[in-house]
Design a protein around this motif. Structure first.
Motif, PDB file in Angstrom:
ATOM      1  N   GLU A   1       0.830  -1.378  -0.170  1.00  0.00           N
ATOM      2  CA  GLU A   1       0.110  -0.094  -0.037  1.00  0.00           C
ATOM      3  C   GLU A   1       0.916   1.214   0.005  1.00  0.00           C
ATOM      4  N   ARG A   2       1.944   1.341   0.608  1.00  0.00           N
ATOM      5  CA  ARG A   2       2.965   2.516   0.888  1.00  0.00           C
ATOM      6  C   ARG A   2       3.274   2.570  -0.529  1.00  0.00           C
ATOM      7  N   GLY A   3       3.844   1.500  -1.329  1.00  0.00           N
ATOM      8  CA  GLY A   3       4.561   1.623  -2.540  1.00  0.00           C
ATOM      9  C   GLY A   3       3.526   2.146  -3.349  1.00  0.00           C
ATOM     10  N   LEU A   4       2.359   1.822  -3.390  1.00  0.00           N
ATOM     11  CA  LEU A   4       1.283   2.358  -4.281  1.00  0.00           C
ATOM     12  C   LEU A   4       1.069   3.782  -4.020  1.00  0.00           C
ATOM     13  N   GLN A   5       0.988   4.334  -2.825  1.00  0.00           N
ATOM     14  CA  GLN A   5       0.864   5.557  -2.371  1.00  0.00           C
ATOM     15  C   GLN A   5       1.858   6.691  -2.655  1.00  0.00           C
ATOM     16  N   PHE A   6       3.098   5.889  -2.669  1.00  0.00           N
ATOM     17  CA  PHE A   6       4.246   6.776  -3.213  1.00  0.00           C
ATOM     18  C   PHE A   6       4.444   7.022  -4.691  1.00  0.00           C
ATOM     19  N   LYS A   7       3.670   5.852  -5.693  1.00  0.00           N
ATOM     20  CA  LYS A   7       3.879   5.990  -6.962  1.00  0.00           C
ATOM     21  C   LYS A   7       2.481   6.784  -7.333  1.00  0.00           C
ATOM     22  N   LYS A   8       1.547   6.942  -6.708  1.00  0.00           N
ATOM     23  CA  LYS A   8       0.390   8.018  -6.916  1.00  0.00           C
ATOM     24  C   LYS A   8       1.101   9.457  -6.319  1.00  0.00           C
ATOM     25  N   VAL A   9       1.593   9.486  -5.697  1.00  0.00           N
ATOM     26  CA  VAL A   9       2.126  10.843  -5.215  1.00  0.00           C
ATOM     27  C   VAL A   9       3.055  11.339  -6.425  1.00  0.00           C
ATOM     28  N   MET A  10       4.071  10.466  -6.592  1.00  0.00           N
ATOM     29  CA  MET A  10       4.780  10.877  -7.532  1.00  0.00           C
ATOM     30  C   MET A  10       4.266  11.070  -8.953  1.00  0.00           C
ATOM     31  N   HIS A  11       3.394  10.617  -9.331  1.00  0.00           N
ATOM     32  CA  HIS A  11       2.498  10.790 -10.588  1.00  0.00           C
ATOM     33  C   HIS A  11       2.132  12.045 -10.423  1.00  0.00           C
ATOM     34  N   LYS A  12       1.367  12.451  -9.254  1.00  0.00           N
ATOM     35  CA  LYS A  12       0.839  13.987  -8.985  1.00  0.00           C
ATOM     36  C   LYS A  12       1.922  14.879  -9.250  1.00  0.00           C
ATOM     37  N   LEU A  13       3.192  14.635  -8.453  1.00  0.00           N
ATOM     38  CA  LEU A  13       4.001  15.531  -8.763  1.00  0.00           C
ATOM     39  C   LEU A  13       4.523  15.794  -9.980  1.00  0.00           C
ATOM     40  N   PHE A  14       4.624  14.739 -10.809  1.00  0.00           N
ATOM     41  CA  PHE A  14       5.291  14.635 -12.090  1.00  0.00           C
ATOM     42  C   PHE A  14       3.982  15.521 -12.951  1.00  0.00           C
ATOM     43  N   ALA A  15       2.905  15.218 -12.684  1.00  0.00           N
ATOM     44  CA  ALA A  15       2.053  16.058 -13.418  1.00  0.00           C
ATOM     45  C   ALA A  15       1.616  17.523 -12.954  1.00  0.00           C
ATOM     46  N   ARG A  16       2.170  17.813 -11.920  1.00  0.00           N
ATOM     47  CA  ARG A  16       2.364  19.291 -11.154  1.00  0.00           C
ATOM     48  C   ARG A  16       3.409  19.904 -11.994  1.00  0.00           C
ATOM     49  N   GLU A  17       4.599  19.171 -11.825  1.00  0.00           N
ATOM     50  CA  GLU A  17       5.801  19.592 -12.440  1.00  0.00           C
ATOM     51  C   GLU A  17       5.774  19.759 -14.104  1.00  0.00           C
ATOM     52  N   HIS A  18       4.858  19.029 -14.820  1.00  0.00           N
ATOM     53  CA  HIS A  18       4.746  19.410 -16.273  1.00  0.00           C
ATOM     54  C   HIS A  18       3.737  20.368 -16.482  1.00  0.00           C
ATOM     55  N   GLU A  19       2.840  20.551 -15.605  1.00  0.00           N
ATOM     56  CA  GLU A  19       2.065  21.868 -15.778  1.00  0.00           C
ATOM     57  C   GLU A  19       2.731  23.097 -15.712  1.00  0.00           C
ATOM     58  N   GLN A  20       3.867  23.310 -14.462  1.00  0.00           N
ATOM     59  CA  GLN A  20       4.391  24.234 -14.222  1.00  0.00           C
ATOM     60  C   GLN A  20       5.324  24.393 -15.210  1.00  0.00           C
ATOM     61  N   LEU A  21       5.921  23.441 -15.931  1.00  0.00           N
ATOM     62  CA  LEU A  21       6.770  23.655 -17.148  1.00  0.00           C
ATOM     63  C   LEU A  21       6.187  24.274 -18.375  1.00  0.00           C
ATOM     64  N   LEU A  22       4.848  23.816 -18.443  1.00  0.00           N
ATOM     65  CA  LEU A  22       4.330  24.509 -19.556  1.00  0.00           C
ATOM     66  C   LEU A  22       3.958  25.921 -19.262  1.00  0.00           C
ATOM     67  N   ARG A  23       3.473  26.066 -18.020  1.00  0.00           N
ATOM     68  CA  ARG A  23       3.313  27.550 -17.718  1.00  0.00           C
ATOM     69  C   ARG A  23       4.531  28.601 -17.692  1.00  0.00           C
ATOM     70  N   ILE A  24       5.746  27.932 -17.400  1.00  0.00           N
ATOM     71  CA  ILE A  24       7.036  28.690 -17.305  1.00  0.00           C
ATOM     72  C   ILE A  24       7.222  29.108 -18.913  1.00  0.00           C
ATOM     73  N   THR A  25       6.948  28.084 -19.676  1.00  0.00           N
ATOM     74  CA  THR A  25       7.297  28.233 -21.243  1.00  0.00           C
ATOM     75  C   THR A  25       6.313  29.340 -21.670  1.00  0.00           C
TER      76      THR A  25
END
Length: 122
Positions: free
Chosen positions: A82-106
């Motif tokens: 469960e922890r591993g799955l939670q970490f993966k979900k958190v990482m996915h959300k962080l990746f998505a947020r980073e991607h959105e921020q990168l688009l906004r910066i561009t």
């Protein structure tokens, strides 16, 4: 990520996030854990049935201890999974947020360039 990634490493890191989000199937893992829990229940039932017919013996005491160890292990695996799955979900959300921020910066960088050109033309 502790070290600075090359653009190629970053590219594959990003693709791994897509894989985790879209392709990884956790149902088989959970099904196996549930099966193990079912086995434990059946073993517990067998032991209880045996003990209703007679007194505890050295063998039944050892069986009880083995079942306790097995149950604790399954519980630990479940928590770790469960922890591993939670970490993966958190990482996915962080990746998505980073991607959105990168688009906004561009977008903002393009806007800055337009503003600089406008200022130069004045």
């Amino acid at each position: 990520m502790a070290k600075k990634m090359t653009s190629e490493e970053k590219h594959y890191w990003d693709l791994s996030e897509v894989y985790l989000a879209e392709y990884e199937d956790h149902t088989d893992h959970y099904a196996r854990v549930l099966q193990a829990m079912g086995v434990i229940v059946e073993m517990e039932s067998d032991l209880a049935e045996f003990l209703t017919k007679g007194k505890p013996t050295e063998k039944t005491n050892r069986q009880r201890k083995r079942l306790d160890i097995l149950c604790a292990a399954v519980n630990s695996f479940t928590v770790a999974s469960e922890r591993g799955l939670q970490f993966k979900k958190v990482m996915h959300k962080l990746f998505a947020r980073e991607h959105e921020q990168l688009l906004r910066i561009t977008e903002l960088e393009k806007e800055v360039i337009k503003l600089q050109k406008t200022l130069q033309d004045l």
